[in-house]
Design a protein around this motif. Structure first.
Motif, short mmCIF file in Angstrom:
data_model
loop_
_atom_site.label_atom_id
_atom_site.label_comp_id
_atom_site.label_asym_id
_atom_site.label_seq_id
_atom_site.Cartn_x
_atom_site.Cartn_y
_atom_site.Cartn_z
N GLY A 133 0.82 -1.21 0.00
CA GLY A 133 0.00 0.00 0.00
C GLY A 133 0.85 1.25 0.00
N VAL A 134 0.64 2.09 -0.99
CA VAL A 134 1.41 3.32 -1.13
C VAL A 134 0.51 4.49 -0.77
CG1 VAL A 134 2.57 4.84 -2.78
CG2 VAL A 134 2.95 2.38 -2.88
N ALA A 135 0.99 5.39 0.08
CA ALA A 135 0.22 6.58 0.43
C ALA A 135 -0.10 7.36 -0.84
CB ALA A 135 0.99 7.45 1.41
N THR A 136 -1.35 7.78 -0.99
CA THR A 136 -1.78 8.46 -2.21
C THR A 136 -0.98 9.71 -2.48
OG1 THR A 136 -4.02 7.56 -1.96
CG2 THR A 136 -3.77 9.52 -3.35
N ARG A 137 -0.60 10.44 -1.44
CA ARG A 137 0.15 11.68 -1.66
C ARG A 137 1.54 11.43 -2.22
NH1 ARG A 137 2.02 13.79 4.37
NH2 ARG A 137 2.43 11.75 5.29
N TYR A 138 2.06 10.20 -2.04
CA TYR A 138 3.37 9.86 -2.59
C TYR A 138 3.28 9.04 -3.87
CZ TYR A 138 5.34 11.38 1.88
OH TYR A 138 5.71 12.12 2.97
N LEU A 139 2.07 8.76 -4.34
CA LEU A 139 1.89 7.90 -5.50
C LEU A 139 2.61 8.42 -6.75
CD1 LEU A 139 0.65 5.33 -6.62
CD2 LEU A 139 -1.50 6.57 -6.95
N PRO A 140 2.60 9.74 -7.06
CA PRO A 140 3.36 10.21 -8.22
C PRO A 140 4.85 9.87 -8.16
CG PRO A 140 1.83 11.90 -7.51
CD PRO A 140 1.81 10.84 -6.46
N ASN A 141 5.42 9.89 -6.96
CA ASN A 141 6.83 9.52 -6.82
C ASN A 141 7.05 8.06 -7.17
OD1 ASN A 141 7.50 12.08 -6.04
ND2 ASN A 141 7.94 11.58 -3.91
#
Length: 322
Positions: free
Chosen positions: A281-289
Motif C-alpha cells: 500500500g502506497v500513500a496516495t500523496r506519494y503515488l506520483p513519486n
C-alpha cells in the motif's frame, strides 16, 4: 603525511587488534565512498551552477565546508555549494548516498535499504523521496504515432497521515462499497509504440472526460491515433480534442484488430501492479513519486547509482526522451 610518518603508520598497523582493524577498514571504506560521492556531486553541479538566491552565474570560490567547494555570489554576497537548492541540500551521510541509490535501483523497501546502508528507517524514507523528487520528472515530452491509453485503480491510502479524513482501516483493507468509487484513485497511463510512457494520478473515482482533458492534451500529438478499451470517456474526449480514436471491445473478447490493441499499456499496468505489491500500500500523496520510480526502472535510462545521483541533482542522461 610525509614519508617518515607513513613508515611509522605502517609499522603501527601490525599492532592493531582484530576489532581495531575492522574499524579501520570501515573508516577507509567510508572515506572512499565519500570521495566518490563528492566527485559525482561536483561534476553534476558544474553544468548548471548558479546562485540559488539570485540565480546569478557570477561567483568565485570561497573555501570548503563539509568536503564540498563553497562559492560566494558577487551580486548578492550569499554563499552556496553544489547541493544548495537541490533535493539533497542539508542531508548528511554523503558517503552512503551511492549505496542508497543502488538500493533504489533494486527496489528495496524502506527498512531493507536502511539496514543495507546503516541509517534509520525514517532517514531511509526521507532519502527515497528526495532522490525521486527530480529524477521522476525525466519523462517524455510528447507521445507520437499510435498511443494506447488505459486506466487502473488503486485503493486510496492515507498511510502516515496524522489527520485522517475517513475512519481508519487495516492494511490491505477493502473499499466501503463494491466497484469503483471515491475510495479508489484513478491512475491514467498512456504509452506509444516506441515505449514512451506518461502517467497521471487523475484523482478519486471513475475516469471522466474532464480528467482526460486535464492530463492528455499537453503530451500527445495532434495527429496521434489514440487507442483505448470501451470506456465511454475516451471517444468523447477524442472528439472534443480533435484527434483520431479507436477502441477495442475487451468485454466481448476482442483483444486486437491488427495494430489496434491496448496490450502494451496493459502489460505496463501488470508490471506496475506487481512492482507495487511488496510495498503493501502506497500513500496516495506519494503515488506520483512511485510512478516516477517505476518509470525509471522500466525505461532503463538510469542504470547505475551514479546516474541516479546525477538525476537527483537535475543532470539527466544525454539521450533525452522526446
Amino acid at each position: 603525511m610525509n614519508a617518515s610518518q607513513w613508515q611509522l603508520f605502517r609499522k603501527q598497523l601490525t599492532q592493531l587488534s582484530q576489532r581495531q582493524r575492522v574499524i579501520s577498514s570501515d573508516l577507509l571504506r567510508d572515506g572512499a565512498s565519500q570521495d566518490a560521492n563528492i566527485t559525482v556531486i561536483e561534476q553534476a553541479a558544474q553544468a548548471h551552477l548558479h546562485c540559488p538566491a539570485c540565480h546569478s552565474t557570477h561567483f568565485h570560490r570561497h573555501g570548503h565546508a563539509n568536503q564540498l567547494q563553497r562559492y560566494r555570489c558577487v551580486p548578492c554576497g550569499k554563499t552556496f555549494n553544489a547541493l544548495s537548492g537541490t533535493p539533497l541540500a542539508h542531508l548528511r551521510h554523503k558517503e552512503r548516498w551511492l549505496a542508497y541509490a543502488g538500493c533504489m535501483l533494486n527496489s528495496f523497501s524502506v527498512r531493507k535499504a536502511a539496514e543495507q546502508v546503516q541509517v534509520h528507517r525514517n532517514t531511509s524514507f526521507r532519502w527515497r523521496h528526495r532522490f525521486l523528487s527530480l529524477a521522476r520528472t525525466d519523462r517524455p515530452h510528447c507521445l507520437h504515432g499510435i498511443a494506447e491509453a488505459d486506466e487502473m485503480y488503486v485503493l486510496e491510502s492515507q498511510k502516515g497521515s496524522r489527520h485522517l479524513t475517513r475512519p481508519a482501516r487495516r492494511r490491505g483493507g477493502k473499499a466501503r462499497q463494491r466497484g469503483i468509487s471515491n475510495d479508489h484513485v484513478c491512475v491514467l497511463v498512456a504509452r506509444d509504440r516506441t515505449g514512451q510512457t506518461v502517467d497521471f494520478v487523475s484523482g478519486p473515482g471513475q475516469l471522466t472526460k474532464a480528467k482526460l482533458h486535464s492530463c492528455l492534451p499537453p503530451v500527445i500529438d495532434r495527429d496521434i491515433l489514440l487507442v483505448s478499451d470501451g470506456h465511454p470517456a475516451y471517444p468523447v474526449f477524442a472528439r472534443e480534442a480533435g484527434i483520431l480514436h479507436e477502441a477495442v471491445n475487451l468485454r466481448a473478447g476482442i483483444r486486437a484488430r491488427g495494430a489496434i490493441h491496448v496490450q502494451n499499456v496493459n502489460a505496463y499496468h501488470s508490471r506496475l501492479r506487481q512492482w507495487l505489491r511488496p510495498f503493501h500500500g502506497v500513500a496516495t500523496r506519494y503515488l506520483p513519486n512511485y510512478l516516477g520510480w517505476r518509470w525509471i526502472l522500466d525505461a532503463r535510462r538510469i542504470l547505475s547509482p551514479e546516474s541516479l545521483l546525477r538525476a537527483t541533482l537535475g543532470m539527466f542522461p544525454h539521450l533525452s526522451v522526446t
